[in-house]
Design a protein around this motif. Sequence first.
Motif, mmCIF file in Angstrom:
data_model
loop_
_atom_site.group_PDB
_atom_site.id
_atom_site.type_symbol
_atom_site.label_atom_id
_atom_site.label_comp_id
_atom_site.label_asym_id
_atom_site.label_seq_id
_atom_site.Cartn_x
_atom_site.Cartn_y
_atom_site.Cartn_z
ATOM 1 N N ASP A 206 57.246 35.724 105.815
ATOM 2 C CA ASP A 206 57.309 34.255 105.818
ATOM 3 C C ASP A 206 56.185 33.728 104.921
ATOM 4 O O ASP A 206 55.001 33.956 105.193
ATOM 5 C CB ASP A 206 57.161 33.742 107.249
ATOM 6 C CG ASP A 206 57.474 32.266 107.379
ATOM 7 O OD1 ASP A 206 57.265 31.513 106.404
ATOM 8 O OD2 ASP A 206 57.941 31.859 108.456
ATOM 9 N N LEU A 217 59.113 39.420 109.230
ATOM 10 C CA LEU A 217 60.444 39.055 109.737
ATOM 11 C C LEU A 217 61.447 40.189 109.464
ATOM 12 O O LEU A 217 62.581 39.938 109.063
ATOM 13 C CB LEU A 217 60.921 37.758 109.066
ATOM 14 C CG LEU A 217 60.120 36.491 109.375
ATOM 15 C CD1 LEU A 217 60.646 35.313 108.575
ATOM 16 C CD2 LEU A 217 60.162 36.178 110.871
ATOM 17 N N ARG A 221 58.474 44.845 112.595
ATOM 18 C CA ARG A 221 58.153 44.346 113.932
ATOM 19 C C ARG A 221 58.482 45.417 114.981
ATOM 20 O O ARG A 221 57.777 45.539 115.986
ATOM 21 C CB ARG A 221 58.898 43.047 114.241
ATOM 22 C CG ARG A 221 58.597 41.902 113.292
ATOM 23 C CD ARG A 221 58.882 40.541 113.936
ATOM 24 N NE ARG A 221 57.930 40.271 115.009
ATOM 25 C CZ ARG A 221 56.723 39.748 114.829
ATOM 26 N NH1 ARG A 221 56.313 39.430 113.613
ATOM 27 N NH2 ARG A 221 55.941 39.536 115.864
ATOM 28 N N ALA A 232 63.053 37.402 114.958
ATOM 29 C CA ALA A 232 62.762 37.454 113.525
ATOM 30 C C ALA A 232 64.044 37.577 112.712
ATOM 31 O O ALA A 232 64.243 36.866 111.718
ATOM 32 C CB ALA A 232 61.828 38.625 113.221
#
Length: 251
Positions: A206, A217, A221, A232
């Motif tokens: 982002d 994103l 993660r 995300a």
Amino acid sequence: MTAYQLGPLLYEGKAKRVFQTDQPDLLAVEFKDEATAFNALKKAELAEKGTLNCRISALLFEHLQHSGVPTHYLGVQGRHWMLVRPVRVIPLEVVIRNVAAGSLCKQMPIEPGTPLDPPLLDLYYKDDAYADPFLSEARLERLALVNSEQRLELEALARQVNTVLLELFARIGLQLVDFKLELGFTADGQLVVADEISPDTCRLWDLDVDDDKDRILDKDRFRQDLGGVIEAYGEVLKRVQGVIQGPSMYG
């Protein structure tokens, strides 16, 4: 809608199942909710992941096709099914890096977040048994997976995809850090983009977030146990849907 009958399972990978149909020029791909990392040493079931990746991939394939990039994509059906042309997939993983991150920073003395201009293109042998090793010029020649002309065509197509996606993601406030592609040949010999393009295969940051964890994103993660994987992926889909209409239903 064009009718077809689902046939036998042809292939099952970490994230998708590929089925034959009663039409010789049509395959059906089911996107799974399973998440994997580190060559499938880490696994989890994440509800709705398959649907999100299917929709994101479909929209990106449609955008690529409208931009003159050939793909195997034909349309979607339902929440997590994609219809595609059969291709002979080249067992190469093409990785394009626009910003230094991940394994590159462990293999070279380069700081994470360093812009790479021009983008770095790497080729890997796609085989889990060998842990998808990096291919030098000599190793690629030894394997004889593509000839010199096909390699130039492959690299040119991958760089074209990068140019199109960089512009698209920048429009929606995302940095395309790096991504991997699979390419293959159709029955008539056309080189096309295959597999998927999603947060499973792209690093996306982002641009409006400074924190090096919160800005992620994509699949990192899951790799880094940051949580919020589905949220995300959902954010990526929402932004892509804001600029690309669709996806188109098959038929």
